[in-house]
Scaffold this motif. Structure first.
Motif, PDB file in Angstrom:
ATOM      1  N   PRO A   2      -5.588  -2.572  -1.750  1.00  0.00           N
ATOM      2  CA  PRO A   2      -5.400  -1.143  -1.500  1.00  0.00           C
ATOM      3  C   PRO A   2      -4.926  -0.411  -2.758  1.00  0.00           C
ATOM      4  O   PRO A   2      -4.619  -1.039  -3.757  1.00  0.00           O
ATOM      5  N   ARG A  55     -11.051  -0.331   0.591  1.00  0.00           N
ATOM      6  CA  ARG A  55     -10.126   0.494   1.391  1.00  0.00           C
ATOM      7  C   ARG A  55      -9.172   1.293   0.524  1.00  0.00           C
ATOM      8  O   ARG A  55      -7.983   1.444   0.872  1.00  0.00           O
ATOM      9  N   THR A  56      -9.645   1.767  -0.570  1.00  0.00           N
ATOM     10  CA  THR A  56      -8.786   2.577  -1.436  1.00  0.00           C
ATOM     11  C   THR A  56      -8.834   4.044  -0.997  1.00  0.00           C
ATOM     12  O   THR A  56      -9.772   4.476  -0.338  1.00  0.00           O
ATOM     13  N   GLU A  96       0.809  -1.211   0.000  1.00  0.00           N
ATOM     14  CA  GLU A  96       0.000   0.000   0.000  1.00  0.00           C
ATOM     15  C   GLU A  96       0.851   1.273   0.000  1.00  0.00           C
ATOM     16  O   GLU A  96       0.489   2.276  -0.614  1.00  0.00           O
TER      17      GLU A  96
END
Ligand SMILES: *[C@@H]1O[C@H](CO)[C@@H](O)[C@H](O)[C@H]1NC(C)=O
Ligand SMILES: *[C@@H]1O[C@H](CO)[C@@H](O)[C@H](O)[C@H]1NC(C)=O
Ligand SMILES: *[C@@H]1O[C@H](CO)[C@@H](O)[C@H](O)[C@H]1NC(C)=O
Ligand SMILES: *[C@@H]1O[C@H](CO)[C@@H](O)[C@H](O)[C@H]1NC(C)=O
Ligand SMILES: *[C@@H]1O[C@H](CO)[C@@H](O)[C@H](O)[C@H]1NC(C)=O
Ligand SMILES: *[C@@H]1O[C@H](CO)[C@@H](O)[C@H](O)[C@H]1NC(C)=O
Length: 391
Positions: free
Chosen positions: A238, A268-269, A190
């Motif tokens: 992500p 969850r971006t 991420e």
């Protein structure tokens, strides 16, 4: 007699299979590749490529299972005499950043001018990006290589493999007409800088389907000169979501049209469905549809930003903008981490025209917190949107 015929047939069959094996396929290990992860196998790959690219009938370049081939920056150039399939069953490993050879600095592996290429297999491409990320200066995305580039390859099919830890973008598609990328896994941490999943520019009719993309930057970025892009069944996160742009940097004129993003998840971006353009640019973004989108704790699930980036000293100023129109966000369900779940921040110079939101249902991911939409300078038509958008 019957036995003899059988024997003859059998012999004939063996010869045919043999011809297929040796005539139409080139196993890189037969050209000297070792696959121990340490020896530089670049020369062997190029020799095998010369053979398949120069042959008059369809060819397969085989990269066998269970081996790790260390490759220095490599260019597989076309045009080739016939069609080529690259079968990636083993793994490709990038050089250490300190041991990078040659002057191809921004690309690791490139296929250039190869039409009708099929690149597929269950292998892994490991760009070994970590030392590159550590050495990267903030905001500097120019001095690190993209793992796999396809340039001017028409009728391209790419499928099946996994790419991990690219120093920069995992896959770049430039100047290609008709390509399909499917069933790929593109993975990087991420926090890795600028590790976009797939970048498209100057290309027509590109499909990206049935894939997982979890990286440190955009899952897919659709850049200037792209027309007719379909992105379907992609699980993204992500990462920074799925972006049109950025466009119009340093006063550039750029265009993107006919993009359809369908049945994708943003997990969850940092952004979801995004269009980003620089002040001072020109051109347009039009006919863009995002539909059937699932949001899992996404920040900025819907965002149009005509003020992307800052005016660096060489920025031509804010008196023009890349026009944005005919954009539809349809069927968004799920949760937002940010309060501003919908942000349409358009410029007073030309604004955003004909933006539609339909069946949008976004809740806060944080219990008890509300969400809202902000909107500047956009002409919006809303048919059931939570939060509702007033402009
Ligand atoms: C992309 O998908 C569309 C719709 O499924 C299909 O008609 C088109 O042929 C595909 N294009 C390529 C290049 O695979
Ligand atoms: C939509 O995406 C989900 C999850 O990726 C998948 O299971 C489903 O088959 C997709 N629907 C269609 C119509 O392709
Ligand atoms: C908009 O894009 C779609 C493909 O996403 C295409 O079928 C349609 O013709 C385009 N409409 C216009 C007005 O260009
Ligand atoms: C979302 O991502 C988390 C990890 O960040 C993962 O555990 C979960 O399975 C993902 N959900 C979906 C629907 O892909
Ligand atoms: C969103 O929710 C609606 C209503 O529950 C449902 O009909 C629709 O299929 C959902 N869409 C997605 C993309 O999950
Ligand atoms: C919209 O962009 C302007 C210019 O960058 C910025 O000042 C403003 O805060 C932005 N509005 C929102 C709601 O983010």
């Amino acid at each position: 007699m019957v036995k003899m015929i059988y024997e003859l047939l059998f012999g004939f069959l063996i010869i045919c299979v043999g011809l297929l094996e040796f005539g139409n396929s080139a196993d890189v290990t037969k050209f000297g590749a070792i696959g121990d992860g340490k020896t530089d196998d670049s020369k062997a790959f190029l020799k095998a490529w010369e053979k398949v690219c120069g042959a008059n009938d369809p060819q397969t370049l085989q990269i066998p299972h269970g081996k790790n081939f260390l490759l220095q920056p490599l260019a597989f150039n076309g045009p080739c005499k016939s069609t080529i399939q690259v079968q990636l069953l083993g793994n490709l490993v990038g050089p250490e950043s300190s041991g990078w050879l040659g002057d191809q600095k921004d690309k690791w592996i490139i296929f250039r001018g190869v039409d009708d290429l099929l690149f597929k297999g269950s292998g892994t491409i490991d760009g070994r990006g970590e030392p590159w990320w550590k050495a990267a200066k903030p905001k500097d995305d120019t001095n690190r290589p993209t793992s796999l580039c396809f340039q001017s390859c028409n009728n391209l099919q790419v499928k099946g493999f996994t790419s991990i830890n690219s120093p920069r973008n995992h896959i770049s598609i430039t100047g290609c007409n008709r390509a399909s990328i499917s069933n790929v896994n593109l993975i990087a941490p991420e926090e890795s800088p600028n590790t976009d999943g797939i970048d498209i520019s100057g290309s027509n009719q590109i499909n990206i389907t049935d894939s997982y993309i979890g990286t440190g930057d955009d899952c897919v970025a659709v850049n200037g000169g792209s027309v007719g892009i379909i992105i379907r069944n992609v699980n993204c996160g992500p990462g920074h979501g799925l972006s049109i742009g950025s466009l119009g940097r340093n006063g550039k004129r750029e265009t993107v049209e006919q993009v359809r993003v369908q049945n994708c998840t943003f997990n969850r971006t940092d952004n979801g469905a995004r269009i980003k353009t620089w002040p001072g640019g020109s051109g347009y973004v039009k006919n863009i549809t995002f539909e059937q989108i699932t949001l899992i704790e996404a920040k900025n699930p819907i965002i149009i930003d005509q003020f992307y980036g800052h005016c660096y000293p060489n920025c031509k100023g804010g008196n023009s903008a890349v026009e944005i129109r005919d954009v539809r966000f349809i069927g968004f369900n799920g949760t937002s981490m940010s309060k501003e779940a919908i942000k349409l921040n358009c410029s007073s110079v030309c604004g955003c025209d004909n933006v539609a939101l339909e069946q949008v249902n976004i809740k806060s991911a944080v219990r008890g917190k509300g969400i809202e939409a902000v909107c500047n300078n956009a002409r919006v038509a809303c048919q059931h949107s939570v939060p509702s958008v007033e402009c």
